[in-house]
Design a protein around this motif. Structure first.
Motif, mmCIF file in Angstrom:
data_model
loop_
_atom_site.group_PDB
_atom_site.id
_atom_site.type_symbol
_atom_site.label_atom_id
_atom_site.label_comp_id
_atom_site.label_asym_id
_atom_site.label_seq_id
_atom_site.Cartn_x
_atom_site.Cartn_y
_atom_site.Cartn_z
ATOM 1 N N ARG A 93 -31.574 -10.125 51.479
ATOM 2 C CA ARG A 93 -30.355 -10.337 52.276
ATOM 3 C C ARG A 93 -30.456 -11.603 53.123
ATOM 4 O O ARG A 93 -29.446 -12.254 53.403
ATOM 5 C CB ARG A 93 -30.086 -9.111 53.143
ATOM 6 N N ALA A 94 -31.657 -11.973 53.526
ATOM 7 C CA ALA A 94 -31.828 -13.230 54.260
ATOM 8 C C ALA A 94 -31.458 -14.419 53.377
ATOM 9 O O ALA A 94 -30.806 -15.371 53.832
ATOM 10 C CB ALA A 94 -33.264 -13.361 54.755
ATOM 11 N N MET A 95 -31.862 -14.380 52.109
ATOM 12 C CA MET A 95 -31.477 -15.439 51.173
ATOM 13 C C MET A 95 -29.966 -15.447 50.960
ATOM 14 O O MET A 95 -29.338 -16.511 50.906
ATOM 15 C CB MET A 95 -32.190 -15.247 49.833
ATOM 16 N N VAL A 96 -29.389 -14.264 50.828
ATOM 17 C CA VAL A 96 -27.934 -14.145 50.687
ATOM 18 C C VAL A 96 -27.235 -14.810 51.865
ATOM 19 O O VAL A 96 -26.303 -15.612 51.702
ATOM 20 C CB VAL A 96 -27.526 -12.660 50.576
ATOM 21 N N ASN A 97 -27.699 -14.504 53.072
ATOM 22 C CA ASN A 97 -27.043 -15.032 54.264
ATOM 23 C C ASN A 97 -27.272 -16.527 54.440
ATOM 24 O O ASN A 97 -26.432 -17.217 55.037
ATOM 25 C CB ASN A 97 -27.519 -14.274 55.502
ATOM 26 N N ASN A 135 -28.318 -29.858 51.258
ATOM 27 C CA ASN A 135 -29.719 -30.281 51.311
ATOM 28 C C ASN A 135 -30.484 -29.606 52.443
ATOM 29 O O ASN A 135 -31.645 -29.198 52.266
ATOM 30 C CB ASN A 135 -29.798 -31.803 51.452
ATOM 31 N N LEU A 136 -29.855 -29.477 53.589
ATOM 32 C CA LEU A 136 -30.521 -28.850 54.729
ATOM 33 C C LEU A 136 -30.969 -27.431 54.388
ATOM 34 O O LEU A 136 -32.099 -27.023 54.691
ATOM 35 C CB LEU A 136 -29.573 -28.831 55.930
ATOM 36 N N ASN A 137 -30.106 -26.691 53.734
ATOM 37 C CA ASN A 137 -30.394 -25.284 53.461
ATOM 38 C C ASN A 137 -31.101 -25.056 52.128
ATOM 39 O O ASN A 137 -31.869 -24.100 51.996
ATOM 40 C CB ASN A 137 -29.101 -24.482 53.541
ATOM 41 N N PHE A 138 -30.873 -25.929 51.152
ATOM 42 C CA PHE A 138 -31.627 -25.806 49.908
ATOM 43 C C PHE A 138 -33.111 -26.089 50.139
ATOM 44 O O PHE A 138 -33.967 -25.541 49.442
ATOM 45 C CB PHE A 138 -31.064 -26.741 48.838
ATOM 46 N N ALA A 139 -33.430 -26.948 51.096
ATOM 47 C CA ALA A 139 -34.841 -27.191 51.419
ATOM 48 C C ALA A 139 -35.508 -25.900 51.879
ATOM 49 O O ALA A 139 -36.648 -25.588 51.487
ATOM 50 C CB ALA A 139 -34.955 -28.270 52.489
ATOM 51 N N ALA A 140 -34.801 -25.133 52.697
ATOM 52 C CA ALA A 140 -35.340 -23.850 53.153
ATOM 53 C C ALA A 140 -35.399 -22.845 52.012
ATOM 54 O O ALA A 140 -36.395 -22.115 51.854
ATOM 55 C CB ALA A 140 -34.474 -23.307 54.289
ATOM 56 N N ASP A 162 -29.689 -14.117 43.772
ATOM 57 C CA ASP A 162 -29.336 -14.955 42.627
ATOM 58 C C ASP A 162 -27.826 -15.102 42.485
ATOM 59 O O ASP A 162 -27.325 -16.160 42.099
ATOM 60 C CB ASP A 162 -29.921 -14.353 41.347
ATOM 61 N N LEU A 163 -27.096 -14.034 42.807
ATOM 62 C CA LEU A 163 -25.638 -14.068 42.710
ATOM 63 C C LEU A 163 -25.033 -15.066 43.686
ATOM 64 O O LEU A 163 -23.989 -15.666 43.407
ATOM 65 C CB LEU A 163 -25.052 -12.679 42.985
ATOM 66 N N PHE A 164 -25.672 -15.237 44.834
ATOM 67 C CA PHE A 164 -25.165 -16.178 45.828
ATOM 68 C C PHE A 164 -25.675 -17.593 45.568
ATOM 69 O O PHE A 164 -24.980 -18.570 45.852
ATOM 70 C CB PHE A 164 -25.545 -15.709 47.234
#
Length: 210
Positions: A93-97, A135-140, A162-164
């Motif tokens: 859920r953290a990845m989802v958010n 880019n900011l969030n894909f790095a995380a 994966d769905l998000f």
């Protein structure tokens, strides 16, 4: 079951994947965002926010993609889209958010139109804005997948993460984002598109695609 959707809506894309994975037949009802159909009276009666997707499950109306996917998970639990265990579920859920709260709201159509309209920013400035938040969030997310992924975003099976993720990387490509710094995300993308449920849900494969 009906899904009010638009082919290029990333939120609708997520729900289409979930429905496909769970083998749920549904009737797509197309709401053209660029023609403003989301603001028409009939649609506002379904969702006062004037947003999509909207799921109508035999008269039960659910809005917001996260809520829809959680509803599907609770009412049609096979195959599961959350792992077992409280910690693993929280990590998914953290990845989802990360996507649903920290990328998509800043880059959705309403924001981009406001940047280009009342605020007077150029297309180049808007595209830079879009790529900045990606880019900011894909790095995380790259680091999280390196820690937790074993073929997919989390573990060895498909989860809500994966769905998000997939609609967001699809949009990143649409805005010509350089993704070379995210090898783990690119591997997950490749693996997911080998699954029919993801391929069928792609925007370009929808009946209303333009």
């Amino acid at each position: 079951m009906k899904l009010y959707t638009y082919y290029r809506s990333s939120s609708s894309f997520r729900v289409r994947i979930a429905l496909n994975l769970k083998g749920i037949e549904y009737e797509p009802v197309f709401v053209h965002l660029f023609k403003g159909e989301q603001g028409e009276k009939d649609h506002l009666a379904r969702n006062p926010q004037g947003l999509i997707p909207v799921l109508d499950d035999d008269g039960t109306v659910i809005t917001q993609s996260s809520a829809i996917i959680e509803y599907l998970e609770e009412t049609r639990p096979t195959p599961p889209l959350l792992p077992t265990g409280a910690v693993s579920r929280a990590q998914v859920r953290a990845m989802v958010n990360l996507v649903a709260c920290d990328i998509q709201p800043l880059n959705n159509l309403k924001v981009l139109k406001h940047l280009g309209g009342p605020m007077g920013h150029s297309k180049e400035e808007i595209d830079d804005w879009y790529r900045h938040w990606i880019n900011l969030n894909f790095a995380a997310l790259e680091n999280l997948v390196a820690q937790h992924g074993k073929g997919y975003c989390f573990g060895k099976t498909v989860t809500m993460a994966d769905l998000f993720f997939i609609p967001q990387i699809w949009n990143a490509r649409r805005f010509d984002t350089d993704l070379s710094a995210y090898p783990n995300l690119l591997k997950v993308e490749e693996a997911l598109y080998k699954l029919l449920a993801f391929d069928r849900a792609k925007p370009e494969n929808q009946p209303d695609a333009e």
